[in-house]
Design an enzyme around this catalytic site. Sequence first.
Site, mmCIF file in Angstrom:
data_model
loop_
_atom_site.group_PDB
_atom_site.id
_atom_site.type_symbol
_atom_site.label_atom_id
_atom_site.label_comp_id
_atom_site.label_asym_id
_atom_site.label_seq_id
_atom_site.Cartn_x
_atom_site.Cartn_y
_atom_site.Cartn_z
ATOM 1 C CE LYS D 172 -19.160 6.509 34.330
ATOM 2 N NZ LYS D 172 -20.063 6.651 35.463
ATOM 3 C CE LYS D 240 -28.048 5.617 35.170
ATOM 4 N NZ LYS D 240 -27.499 6.298 36.347
#
Lengths: 289, 289, 289, 289
Positions: D172, D240
Amino acid sequence: MNISFIGLGKMGYPMAKHLVQANHQLEVFNRSPSKSEDFKRNFEQCTIANSLTDCGKHSEIIILCIGNDEDVRNTLTGKDSLYSNLKPGTLVIDHTTTSAELACEMQAKLLEKQVDYVDAPVSGGEQGAISGQLTIMCGGQALAAERAQGITQAYSKSFTHMGPIGSGQLTKMVNQICVAGLIEALAEGIHFGQQAGLDMEKVMKVVGSGAASSWQLQNRYQTMLEDQYDFGFAVDHMRKDLEICLKEAKKMNTSLPSTAMVDQLYGELQQSGHGQLDTSSLLKRLQNK
Amino acid sequence: MNISFIGLGKMGYPMAKHLVQANHQLEVFNRSPSKSEDFKRNFEQCTIANSLTDCGKHSEIIILCIGNDEDVRNTLTGKDSLYSNLKPGTLVIDHTTTSAELACEMQAKLLEKQVDYVDAPVSGGEQGAISGQLTIMCGGQALAAERAQGITQAYSKSFTHMGPIGSGQLTKMVNQICVAGLIEALAEGIHFGQQAGLDMEKVMKVVGSGAASSWQLQNRYQTMLEDQYDFGFAVDHMRKDLEICLKEAKKMNTSLPSTAMVDQLYGELQQSGHGQLDTSSLLKRLQNK
Amino acid sequence: MNISFIGLGKMGYPMAKHLVQANHQLEVFNRSPSKSEDFKRNFEQCTIANSLTDCGKHSEIIILCIGNDEDVRNTLTGKDSLYSNLKPGTLVIDHTTTSAELACEMQAKLLEKQVDYVDAPVSGGEQGAISGQLTIMCGGQALAAERAQGITQAYSKSFTHMGPIGSGQLTKMVNQICVAGLIEALAEGIHFGQQAGLDMEKVMKVVGSGAASSWQLQNRYQTMLEDQYDFGFAVDHMRKDLEICLKEAKKMNTSLPSTAMVDQLYGELQQSGHGQLDTSSLLKRLQNK
Amino acid sequence: MNISFIGLGKMGYPMAKHLVQANHQLEVFNRSPSKSEDFKRNFEQCTIANSLTDCGKHSEIIILCIGNDEDVRNTLTGKDSLYSNLKPGTLVIDHTTTSAELACEMQAKLLEKQVDYVDAPVSGGEQGAISGQLTIMCGGQALAAERAQGITQAYSKSFTHMGPIGSGQLTKMVNQICVAGLIEALAEGIHFGQQAGLDMEKVMKVVGSGAASSWQLQNRYQTMLEDQYDFGFAVDHMRKDLEICLKEAKKMNTSLPSTAMVDQLYGELQQSGHGQLDTSSLLKRLQNK
């Protein structure tokens, strides 16, 4: 000495004044004639050249303090330039910040007429010009540099012969490269401290007493904290200089990542209409004011 | 005064020495005992704590000069820490560079035992520690800061109470942000000048006399020109500090583009195995040596 | 149609070949004559122009596929150029990637001789030229663009009239800006994954199936993983194009921070002697190989 | 199958819905109970867990789709977590984007209770969740991954077992690194074209047909041109994720200069109050709107 002084801008005007006060016989030329006329009103003993083709006929020294490569090329060697007036033995002192290439090109062309040329960009800003305390970085032949030093001492505190033609310009580029990234770092430090709510006067005094100290910190932090950006060299001028630096670097396969980034940040200031603010306005960009 | 000094590294060792020479009664502790033993050999009047659970029992002052947030947390409040030995009225002076958050957390935990805590990171490097000329930036309550100032004058030339707890750390971060981008700019200037074939000694003297000047230029250009990078703060330490800066900035929605980029450039130095060189080795990266 | 084709490089050679195969009567010119001679050997029906002053005399269409602004200026309007041979009604199609300014300048000069000019840079690379599947972005007057489309369909899969003169070049710049930062992002992703020890074939397949996908990922990841960088556009050419982009952006007060940074990273590749590798070699820089 | 689904946010809600529709028996939990109640109103056959300590008691599968490392840690192993309810043989599927480190930590803790854990972050966004077409990148033991694949096919179009625990998260991260710099490049290209006055619809079609094409270009250029930024993943979430990427990279001594810069540019958007816009709003920053 008979001197022609070309370019009565923010820098050139006070420099020319120091030459008059050192009892040189001055001929002045400026693209927009109002500045020449103003200078003449203040210093009656000088003469005004009405055009470049009239300029330099009786001068042993010609000093340039103008805009960029193209201006210098047009003034010295272009159509309707003073090229045809140049006599053997004349010295051209060029205070314009240009590419090193332009300096080489000018020297070559002027040598054909046995005219000397030195590239002699300055640092010290408007304040230095007014107080006659400029720093001069000179490139060219040793004897020509020596002659230039004699004349320019009227408005300089230091004069260094850096090496062959173009070396003055390359030294100025080193200066601008060092300054650009340094100011961004200072601006980021101040921005961070302000966002953290620190007492920034206190912080700058502490930080400025050690390894983070710099001329820019000492001379600009207070005006930066006050959001005042009319204390020196403008963003628009810095971008012109950085363009020369980055172009020269590209030719040498020399990477300058921080300089390239800061150049773009200055571009954002210009895009926001702040091109006339001084270079420390990088803080304003960070604050998004 | 009875003082426990924890952390006898490159900074801590000479600082502790100055305290002994100022006639304080010192207890020292270091994770690897060989340094404590070495210190004891040189300064017989001091005592050695063999473990943290033995440490601080008789001290009015506890001074830390260790690695990072986690080390401070473990030392003061962790399992097998000196927490249970802390007596009301003790003052903990923390010279470690940490996050501001850690400082707040420690103060809160120590206040439960009526123990004072100040965050007091230093600048001045190993040289400053040896000569007792450090600069101390202190955050915490005014009275605690005053006590800390009295003790730390043994090894500092300046001490400033920056504001509430964490302010010392935040000031140190401003310092590191200003330094990081400044060094990269200096390195790019030198790299450019070298590639251009300039006489860099001459260039640095001229450039260093004006608006591009900085502590780093004055104190590092010669070693940088000589490809010598063992004169101060290491890349690995800088990255630790910049990580704290960037994390804090992120929390405050404060963008630091140049700092973030230089942090990555330091990362490239680490990747090349140069993490122990001093921070001016950004020049080495540009030279791709 | 009688066509003069100037510039038989990696792109030009296969493009000229498609024109011959479409039964046009070709005159070819190349600065180094060996390429013209080679072309003539393969396509006997064509003729060779020995110099620019001989070139274009009998042509209705002149196509350029050469190096840069200066080359185009010299070819079309310089001393010993084909300027004097140009007849009213001729159309010049310029496939060179140049500044938009050059396109305006050329159009103005050629209009004096009632010659039409379109800027028509291409994308699709050497492969596209060979397969006749180039994408053409054309700026200029509508009728001239229409004529250009008719001719260039021999080697293009798409032709778009982007707007007035220079619009083709500006569109090509948008393309290069989008590509440069995209490749660096891809390289950073791959570098990260490799350092993390992931099975990168697997990763690229997953990542390439979603929002991170791109032409570059699909067509270059395998060669990047194999450290192979001879699959397309070279770093040296990219830097030339990015220089045009950044200069144009500067004129428009348009900041391109990522583009400027990636341009410098390409500069580091050049400094390491990798200017002839393809643009995906940004990965190599990250790996410090 | 008895499944507990924790986290009914923008992603989790439609994913849970697909599980109900696949005839699984669902227990749902959400920190703010209103969402659970809403879900229950729509899907009566499901049950609501009122607290984590009630949750998972009868489930063979527990699925998480929550905020960050800390949330996962608190949910699975914190005080008042569902830790004590976990029975041997349970499988925890974590769709949260977290650090790889967190995944390792969770696996270790859950193995103590003979519970399996896979990290299984997704891409495809809200649209993918709604249409059940997510891409899942899974790290963990092969058998656990196989079980996870069986369950998650209810809302995914592809599921890849990337390798050992943490590999899903690392994949990811590769994805986010590739996306971040790509979007900035696209934004700079569009900004440049707009400033140049080009017909951007036309430009994007041409540019999007070749080597500059990307999913982001195809799917976002129109909304970017319309200054619409509510089409997907928010800046706040991207920051984030990038924080995790940059932290992981730092641990591996892996430099990501473009990613670090774009992260700061996203920071400028947040500072301007645009943290809830989608990631393509980097264009807005360039436009200084």
